[in-house]
Design an enzyme around this catalytic site. Structure first.
Site, PDB file in Angstrom:
ATOM      1  N   LYS A 263       5.385   9.625   8.788  1.00 34.76           N
ATOM      2  CA  LYS A 263       5.145  10.389  10.003  1.00 34.76           C
ATOM      3  C   LYS A 263       6.228  10.286  11.059  1.00 34.76           C
ATOM      4  CE  LYS A 263       1.148   8.273  10.357  1.00 34.76           C
ATOM      5  NZ  LYS A 263       1.044   7.688   8.993  1.00 34.76           N
TER       6      LYS A 263
ATOM      7  N   ASP B 276       9.478   2.714  -0.762  1.00 37.15           N
ATOM      8  CA  ASP B 276       8.503   3.355   0.116  1.00 37.15           C
ATOM      9  C   ASP B 276       8.805   2.958   1.554  1.00 37.15           C
ATOM     10  OD1 ASP B 276       6.344   4.168   1.610  1.00 37.15           O
ATOM     11  OD2 ASP B 276       4.822   3.302   0.299  1.00 37.15           O
TER      12      ASP B 276
ATOM     13  N   TYR C  51       0.846  -1.191   0.000  1.00 41.51           N
ATOM     14  CA  TYR C  51       0.000   0.000   0.000  1.00 41.51           C
ATOM     15  C   TYR C  51       0.882   1.241   0.000  1.00 41.51           C
ATOM     16  CZ  TYR C  51      -3.459   3.461   1.519  1.00 41.51           C
ATOM     17  OH  TYR C  51      -4.269   4.572   1.615  1.00 41.51           O
TER      18      TYR C  51
END
Length: 427
Positions: free
Chosen positions: A267, A239, A144
């Site tokens: 984050k 990623d 994802y």
């Protein structure tokens, strides 16, 4: 545990918010109960609206590696907030954090801050297309990368076919530029590249897949992708929104020894605040506006609160022995959960890489999404609810990783193992 207040708040939320949540997995739909509404958190614990406390292995989906509300991170945020929360103008904090990230990742020579992981991957793909002059990308089923149109795509009917949209609202014309391969299948990727010679701009993947549980790359898989991309003029986009600064200070790329041309971060580089980033080789990054012609922008990019929280977080992560402690705690929990699972009649498979882990309700190993999809999600739902009732907060999906923080104590881990023993027995 009593969850009456949370259920009432969820019913109220559904009147004003689609599905009652602002991100779908929070609805607890796949685990068969209403979500708990969190009021506050500290260290390894989160607390809900009914006054229940939980040992937290969601950790805001990964970034709270220091635990919740670390005093030095909160101090940095408060100090910055007192001087203003957003300017839409450059600050030196952006440069400071950028320098820290570049020092941690030798293949990141320049970096652009954004406000989310989705924005980071979306921008990295645009940059790869603009830099190479090619349109197509390859992604992997079960990895994802956010909800940008070109990434909400599932595999087509054959190894070299175009993908098809997985969500209404995604035009087929967008999806046709995305090819989807099976994770850990290097031969399939080579076939796709050969069938689309000089048309692939980038290959994007999670180096350790955390959105189908916890799936490590097979030996030679990442190395093979790196070699293929170099040979074919394709940009390898790694990623690390989930794995960056979690599996090592230099992320999965340091741990696994394979470097991408572009890297996406999330984050954790903002201490858990809304932030993301993408970076890579100078010659590629310099193609971005205003220096180059590839446009990317964001009013909140480099937000001073997120930057100051990130600087404080990365400073703490650099302390000697930090990642060794995460590894030790995670290994201890893994052994305890394995022992507990061995006493149940249900088939289980626990997989872990560093401070990421997942217990699948099936025989292992799990190497790709097709493997993960064979898991007994109904039994996982019962296990999740049993653990929640015992004060253990796991990710509310069979297909999400759990996360360790430095704030988890031996007592927390022993309580978790004891709860798991009881939960497995109850199944």
């Amino acid at each position: 545990m009593n969850h009456t207040k949370s259920s009432q708040l969820f019913a109220e939320a559904k009147k004003y918010i689609p599905g009652g949540v602002n991100s779908p997995v929070r609805a607890f739909k796949s685990v068969g109960c209403d979500p708990v509404f969190i009021t506050h958190a500290s260290g390894s614990q989160v607390y809900d609206s009914d006054g229940n406390s939980y040992i937290d292995y969601v950790q805001s989906w990964g970034p709270m590696i220091l635990g919740h509300a670390h005093p030095k991170v909160i101090e940095a945020i408060c100090k910055t907030a007192a001087e203003g929360t957003s300017f839409g103008a450059p600050t030196h904090l952006e440069t400071q954090l950028a320098q820290m990230v570049c020092e941690a990742y030798p293949n990141i020579e320049k970096i652009r801050m954004v406000s989310s992981g989705t924005e980071a991957t979306m921008s990295a793909i645009r940059l790869a297309r603009g830099y190479t002059g090619r349109d197509k990308i390859i992604k992997f089923d079960g990895c994802y990368h956010g909800h940008a149109d070109s990434l909400l795509v599932k595999a087509g009917s054959g190894a070299a076919t175009f993908g098809v949209p997985t969500s209404p609202g995604v035009p087929a014309d967008f999806a046709k530029h995305t090819l989807t391969a099976n994770y850990n299948d290097l031969d399939e990727v080579k076939q796709m590249v050969a069938a689309n010679k000089d048309q692939i701009a980038g290959i994007i993947l999670e180096p350790v897949a955390g959105n189908m549980g916890c799936v490590a790359p097979r030996a030679g898989f990442l190395e093979g992708l790196r070699e293929l991309c170099t040979q074919e003029g394709i940009l390898l986009i790694i990623d690390e929104v989930m794995t960056g600064f979690r599996l090592a200070y230099g992320g999965a790329q340091e741990r696994l020894g394979v470097r991408g041309d572009l890297v996406c971060l999330g984050k954790i580089i903002g201490g858990g605040m809304p932030v993301g980033a993408f970076g890579g080789k100078q010659e590629v990054m310099d193609q971005l506006s205003p220096g180059g012609g590839i446009y990317q922008a964001g009013t909140l990019s480099g937000n001073p609160l997120a930057m100051s929280a990130g600087i404080a977080t990365l400073t703490l992560l650099k302390e000697e022995g930090f990642y060794e402690q995460i590894e030790e705690k995670s290994a201890y929990l893994e052994k305890g959960l394995r022992d507990a699972a061995s006493r149940t009649a249900h088939k289980t498979c626990l997989q872990r890489v560093g401070g990421m882990f997942c217990t699948y309700f099936q025989e292992g190993p799990v190497s790709n999404f097709a493997d993960a999809a064979r898991s007994d999600v109904e039994t996982f739902g019962r296990f999740f609810r049993a653990m929640l009732d015992k004060g253990i907060y796991l990710a509310p999906s069979q297909f999400e990783a759990g996360f360790m923080s430095i704030a988890h104590t031996r007592e927390n881990l022993d309580r978790t193992i004891e709860a798991a023993q009881e939960a497995f027995s109850s199944l």
